[in-house]
Design a protein around this motif. Sequence first.
Motif, PDB file in Angstrom:
ATOM      1  N   SER A 107      48.859  16.733  19.783  1.00 55.35           N
ATOM      2  CA  SER A 107      47.544  16.150  20.056  1.00 55.35           C
ATOM      3  C   SER A 107      46.473  16.883  19.253  1.00 55.35           C
ATOM      4  O   SER A 107      46.715  17.930  18.676  1.00 55.35           O
ATOM      5  CB  SER A 107      47.233  16.224  21.553  1.00 55.35           C
ATOM      6  OG  SER A 107      47.199  17.571  21.947  1.00 55.35           O
ATOM      7  N   PHE A 108      45.289  16.297  19.238  1.00 58.16           N
ATOM      8  CA  PHE A 108      44.163  16.910  18.545  1.00 58.16           C
ATOM      9  C   PHE A 108      43.112  17.286  19.576  1.00 58.16           C
ATOM     10  O   PHE A 108      43.059  16.723  20.654  1.00 58.16           O
ATOM     11  CB  PHE A 108      43.587  15.997  17.468  1.00 58.16           C
ATOM     12  CG  PHE A 108      43.434  14.566  17.898  1.00 58.16           C
ATOM     13  CD1 PHE A 108      42.348  14.163  18.660  1.00 58.16           C
ATOM     14  CD2 PHE A 108      44.372  13.611  17.554  1.00 58.16           C
ATOM     15  CE1 PHE A 108      42.209  12.854  19.068  1.00 58.16           C
ATOM     16  CE2 PHE A 108      44.238  12.298  17.961  1.00 58.16           C
ATOM     17  CZ  PHE A 108      43.155  11.921  18.724  1.00 58.16           C
ATOM     18  N   ASP A 109      42.317  18.268  19.218  1.00 56.48           N
ATOM     19  CA  ASP A 109      41.305  18.761  20.143  1.00 56.48           C
ATOM     20  C   ASP A 109      39.922  18.186  19.864  1.00 56.48           C
ATOM     21  O   ASP A 109      39.082  18.125  20.756  1.00 56.48           O
ATOM     22  CB  ASP A 109      41.232  20.295  20.064  1.00 56.48           C
ATOM     23  CG  ASP A 109      42.558  20.918  20.465  1.00 56.48           C
ATOM     24  OD1 ASP A 109      42.882  20.873  21.653  1.00 56.48           O
ATOM     25  OD2 ASP A 109      43.278  21.414  19.582  1.00 56.48           O
ATOM     26  N   LYS A 153      46.542   7.022  18.362  1.00 59.95           N
ATOM     27  CA  LYS A 153      47.597   8.027  18.500  1.00 59.95           C
ATOM     28  C   LYS A 153      48.533   7.652  19.641  1.00 59.95           C
ATOM     29  O   LYS A 153      49.759   7.722  19.508  1.00 59.95           O
ATOM     30  CB  LYS A 153      47.014   9.416  18.728  1.00 59.95           C
ATOM     31  CG  LYS A 153      48.101  10.491  18.811  1.00 59.95           C
ATOM     32  CD  LYS A 153      47.555  11.774  19.387  1.00 59.95           C
ATOM     33  CE  LYS A 153      48.660  12.751  19.654  1.00 59.95           C
ATOM     34  NZ  LYS A 153      49.631  12.344  20.660  1.00 59.95           N
ATOM     35  N   HIS A 157      42.093  16.818   8.105  1.00 59.51           N
ATOM     36  CA  HIS A 157      42.796  17.282   9.289  1.00 59.51           C
ATOM     37  C   HIS A 157      42.948  18.789   9.142  1.00 59.51           C
ATOM     38  O   HIS A 157      43.360  19.276   8.107  1.00 59.51           O
ATOM     39  CB  HIS A 157      44.165  16.605   9.415  1.00 59.51           C
ATOM     40  CG  HIS A 157      45.060  16.900   8.251  1.00 59.51           C
ATOM     41  ND1 HIS A 157      44.887  16.305   7.017  1.00 59.51           N
ATOM     42  CD2 HIS A 157      46.081  17.767   8.106  1.00 59.51           C
ATOM     43  CE1 HIS A 157      45.778  16.785   6.175  1.00 59.51           C
ATOM     44  NE2 HIS A 157      46.529  17.667   6.805  1.00 59.51           N
ATOM     45  N   LYS A 168      43.974  24.961  17.299  1.00 59.37           N
ATOM     46  CA  LYS A 168      43.239  23.735  17.614  1.00 59.37           C
ATOM     47  C   LYS A 168      43.286  22.819  16.408  1.00 59.37           C
ATOM     48  O   LYS A 168      43.013  23.247  15.294  1.00 59.37           O
ATOM     49  CB  LYS A 168      41.800  24.058  17.981  1.00 59.37           C
ATOM     50  CG  LYS A 168      41.682  24.848  19.259  1.00 59.37           C
ATOM     51  CD  LYS A 168      40.276  24.778  19.796  1.00 59.37           C
ATOM     52  CE  LYS A 168      40.226  25.497  21.107  1.00 59.37           C
ATOM     53  NZ  LYS A 168      39.821  24.662  22.180  1.00 59.37           N
ATOM     54  N   LYS A 169      43.625  21.574  16.649  1.00 56.90           N
ATOM     55  CA  LYS A 169      43.686  20.582  15.574  1.00 56.90           C
ATOM     56  C   LYS A 169      42.428  19.726  15.605  1.00 56.90           C
ATOM     57  O   LYS A 169      42.001  19.288  16.670  1.00 56.90           O
ATOM     58  CB  LYS A 169      44.919  19.707  15.722  1.00 56.90           C
ATOM     59  CG  LYS A 169      46.216  20.464  15.525  1.00 56.90           C
ATOM     60  CD  LYS A 169      47.367  19.505  15.450  1.00 56.90           C
ATOM     61  CE  LYS A 169      48.676  20.211  15.260  1.00 56.90           C
ATOM     62  NZ  LYS A 169      48.790  20.947  14.051  1.00 56.90           N
ATOM     63  N   GLU A 170      41.848  19.516  14.428  1.00 57.50           N
ATOM     64  CA  GLU A 170      40.639  18.703  14.311  1.00 57.50           C
ATOM     65  C   GLU A 170      40.861  17.606  13.276  1.00 57.50           C
ATOM     66  O   GLU A 170      41.522  17.821  12.266  1.00 57.50           O
ATOM     67  CB  GLU A 170      39.459  19.558  13.849  1.00 57.50           C
ATOM     68  CG  GLU A 170      39.024  20.596  14.831  1.00 57.50           C
ATOM     69  CD  GLU A 170      37.804  21.366  14.352  1.00 57.50           C
ATOM     70  OE1 GLU A 170      37.296  21.100  13.243  1.00 57.50           O
ATOM     71  OE2 GLU A 170      37.360  22.250  15.098  1.00 57.50           O
ATOM     72  N   LEU A 171      40.290  16.457  13.545  1.00 58.57           N
ATOM     73  CA  LEU A 171      40.245  15.359  12.577  1.00 58.57           C
ATOM     74  C   LEU A 171      38.780  15.121  12.259  1.00 58.57           C
ATOM     75  O   LEU A 171      37.970  14.949  13.169  1.00 58.57           O
ATOM     76  CB  LEU A 171      40.854  14.079  13.156  1.00 58.57           C
ATOM     77  CG  LEU A 171      42.308  14.126  13.618  1.00 58.57           C
ATOM     78  CD1 LEU A 171      42.729  12.777  14.167  1.00 58.57           C
ATOM     79  CD2 LEU A 171      43.228  14.538  12.498  1.00 58.57           C
ATOM     80  N   THR A 229      43.800  22.697  11.152  1.00 57.17           N
ATOM     81  CA  THR A 229      44.293  23.467  12.289  1.00 57.17           C
ATOM     82  C   THR A 229      43.596  24.807  12.240  1.00 57.17           C
ATOM     83  O   THR A 229      43.675  25.515  11.234  1.00 57.17           O
ATOM     84  CB  THR A 229      45.818  23.649  12.214  1.00 57.17           C
ATOM     85  OG1 THR A 229      46.431  22.358  12.170  1.00 57.17           O
ATOM     86  CG2 THR A 229      46.334  24.410  13.420  1.00 57.17           C
ATOM     87  N   LEU A 268      49.374  14.381  11.283  1.00 55.66           N
ATOM     88  CA  LEU A 268      49.873  15.121  12.441  1.00 55.66           C
ATOM     89  C   LEU A 268      51.395  15.247  12.393  1.00 55.66           C
ATOM     90  O   LEU A 268      51.961  16.207  12.903  1.00 55.66           O
ATOM     91  CB  LEU A 268      49.453  14.440  13.749  1.00 55.66           C
ATOM     92  CG  LEU A 268      47.960  14.443  14.074  1.00 55.66           C
ATOM     93  CD1 LEU A 268      47.690  13.594  15.316  1.00 55.66           C
ATOM     94  CD2 LEU A 268      47.435  15.855  14.260  1.00 55.66           C
TER      95      LEU A 268
END
Length: 169
Positions: free
Chosen positions: A64-66, A55, A84, A98-101, A86, A126
């Motif tokens: 950004s991701f959390d 990234k 992905h 919160k963003k998760e992958l 949210t 993203l």
Amino acid sequence: MTALKYLQAYPQTLQDQVRQLIERDQLGSYLNERYPQRHAVQSDKALYAYALELKQEYLRNAPSFDKVLFDNRLDLTHRALGLHTTISRVQGGKLKAKKELRVASLFKDAAPEFLKMIVVHELAHLKESDHNKAFYKLCEYMLPGYHQLEFDLRVYLTWRDMQGKPKAL
């Protein structure tokens, strides 16, 4: 004729080439020749660092991701190798997102090229939510040869299915 469920969108000529490798029992050796190595990213912490590095290199201005993690609940039955998401939560009087992958656990034992392809794919979400021209252009920018790797990953999934059980290449 062997049904190639992961390759149905590809031209018949490519499907026929894969079928020939299957008939000659050479699909596994073909994949081993092209992708002989395994990656060292085995923990969620290492995967987070790996995704963050990609990234930072290619998507500095993207959100950004959390959280980044291997998910053993993601599999081909859900038609997802990565996800992905949210997640929005109310904290006090504010809405926090919160963003998760998430990456399917089968990539723990895959070639490093396949892991990079799936992480690049999820990172591209993203910036681009749909699988459109801009999305694939971004994937190709972050990982030249992305389309070939996606095809080879589908061939790998075909080989995995033929083995009858989850198995590393």
